[in-house]
Design an enzyme around this catalytic site. Sequence first.
Site, PDB file in Angstrom:
ATOM      1  N   LYS A  34       0.849  -1.208   0.000  1.00  0.00           N
ATOM      2  CA  LYS A  34       0.000   0.000   0.000  1.00  0.00           C
ATOM      3  C   LYS A  34       0.877   1.248   0.000  1.00  0.00           C
ATOM      4  CE  LYS A  34      -3.757  -2.448   2.313  1.00  0.00           C
ATOM      5  NZ  LYS A  34      -4.489  -2.772   3.521  1.00  0.00           N
TER       6      LYS A  34
ATOM      7  N   GLN B 280      -4.457  -1.078   9.616  1.00  0.00           N
ATOM      8  CA  GLN B 280      -4.393  -2.439   9.091  1.00  0.00           C
ATOM      9  C   GLN B 280      -4.996  -3.434  10.085  1.00  0.00           C
ATOM     10  OE1 GLN B 280      -3.526  -3.197   6.022  1.00  0.00           O
ATOM     11  NE2 GLN B 280      -3.619  -5.404   6.210  1.00  0.00           N
TER      12      GLN B 280
ATOM     13  N   ASP C 273     -11.135   2.847   3.798  1.00  0.00           N
ATOM     14  CA  ASP C 273     -11.515   1.425   3.778  1.00  0.00           C
ATOM     15  C   ASP C 273     -13.034   1.272   3.663  1.00  0.00           C
ATOM     16  OD1 ASP C 273      -9.471  -0.529   3.951  1.00  0.00           O
ATOM     17  OD2 ASP C 273      -9.068  -0.009   6.049  1.00  0.00           O
TER      18      ASP C 273
HETATM   19  N1  GUN Z   1      -6.499  -6.486   6.427  1.00  0.00           N
HETATM   20  C1  GUN Z   1      -6.729  -7.285   5.347  1.00  0.00           C
HETATM   21  N2  GUN Z   1      -7.373  -6.594   4.380  1.00  0.00           N
HETATM   22  C2  GUN Z   1      -7.560  -5.347   4.854  1.00  0.00           C
HETATM   23  C3  GUN Z   1      -8.161  -4.165   4.304  1.00  0.00           C
HETATM   24  O1  GUN Z   1      -8.677  -4.136   3.192  1.00  0.00           O
HETATM   25  N3  GUN Z   1      -8.143  -3.060   5.112  1.00  0.00           N
HETATM   26  C4  GUN Z   1      -7.593  -3.073   6.357  1.00  0.00           C
HETATM   27  N4  GUN Z   1      -7.640  -1.942   7.062  1.00  0.00           N
HETATM   28  N5  GUN Z   1      -7.033  -4.155   6.887  1.00  0.00           N
HETATM   29  C5  GUN Z   1      -7.018  -5.279   6.142  1.00  0.00           C
END
Ligand code: GUN
Length: 296
Positions: free
Chosen positions: A54, A98, A121
Site C-alpha cells: 500500500k 491495518q 476502507d
Molecule cells: N487487512 C486485510 N485486508 C484489509 C483491508 O482491506 N483493510 C484493512 N484496514 N485491513 C485489512
Amino acid sequence: MTAEIISGTEIRKAILAEVKEEVDQMKEKHGKVPGLVTILVGSSPASISYVTLKVKTAISLGFHEIQDDQPEDISEEDLLALIDKYNNDPDIHGILVQLPLPKHIDDKKILVAINPDKDVDAFHPVNVGRLMIGGEEAIFHPCTPAGIQEMIVRSGTETSGAEVVVVGRSNIVGKPIAMMMAQKGVGANATVTIVHTRTKDLAAHCKRADILIVAAGVPGLVKPEWIKPGSTVIDVGVNRIGMNEKTGKAILSGDVDFNAAKEIAGKITPVPGGVGPMTIAMLMKNTLKSAQYALK
Ligand code: GUN
C-alpha cells in the site's frame, strides 16, 4: 469457447495510471496531493507485506504517505489518540488501520474513531449506511467490492437487469457488493440474490446467474456445471491449497474450478491475478476522491 480472462493486473495498471494523472493535475492546480496514513500495529508478516505494498503504491502515485508503525503492545487509548491526530491533520485524507489488530484492542472502537470522511476502507458504520443509501451519499465504497464492480464494468459486462448471484455474506465483500449491484447507477441496476451456507439449493441459484460473484473462501465450492454458459464469473476466493516446494511460495486457488469454468463462462477472473490486485488500486482511488472532496 474459452472465456475471456478479466485480468485484475491489467485493470489495476489502468486505474493507477488514471489516479496518477489526477494527482499530477491536483498538484499543478492546487499545490496539494492526496495524503494517506497507514497504521500498522505489531509485526505480523502478512500485515507487513500488505502495508508495504500500500505504501509503495501510494508513493509511486505521488501521494503524501505516512507509514506509522506502532508496537504490538500499544494501548487502545494511545491508538485512539493517534487516530485523533490524523483526523485533525488537513494533509491527511485517508486513514487506514491495518487489520487484524492485537486482541487487547477492540477493532470496532478503533474503526468508529476514524473520521468517516477519511475512512478510505469504508468500514465505518456511517460509510456502511451511506453505501446502503447509495448515490451521492456513498463517498467511499469498500475496496474489494469496488474492485469487483470496476472489473465488471471494464470487461463490458451488462449489469442493468442482469441476474447477479453473490455467494457469501461477509461484511467486507458479500453484503456490500450485493447492495452496490442492486443500486441505481452505472455498473448496477441488477437483480441480486445473496446465497450462503444455509441456502437450500446453491446450484440452482448459481445456474441462474448472468454474473456470479463468489466470495465464500471455500476452494472449488462452485462446480463447473453450476455456471450459466456465457456468464461473467468473478472469483474472490484466495485459498492456500499447498506450497510450491521449489519457490517456497503458496499455491493459490479460488472458490471456482477455474480450468473447467473457463470453458463455460463468457468472462472469468483468474486466481491469482484477478480481484486480488484490484483492492489496493481502489484504496488509492478512494484516497484521491477524499482529497478531491476536501478541496471542494
Ligand atoms: N487487512 C486485510 N485486508 C484489509 C483491508 O482491506 N483493510 C484493512 N484496514 N485491513 C485489512
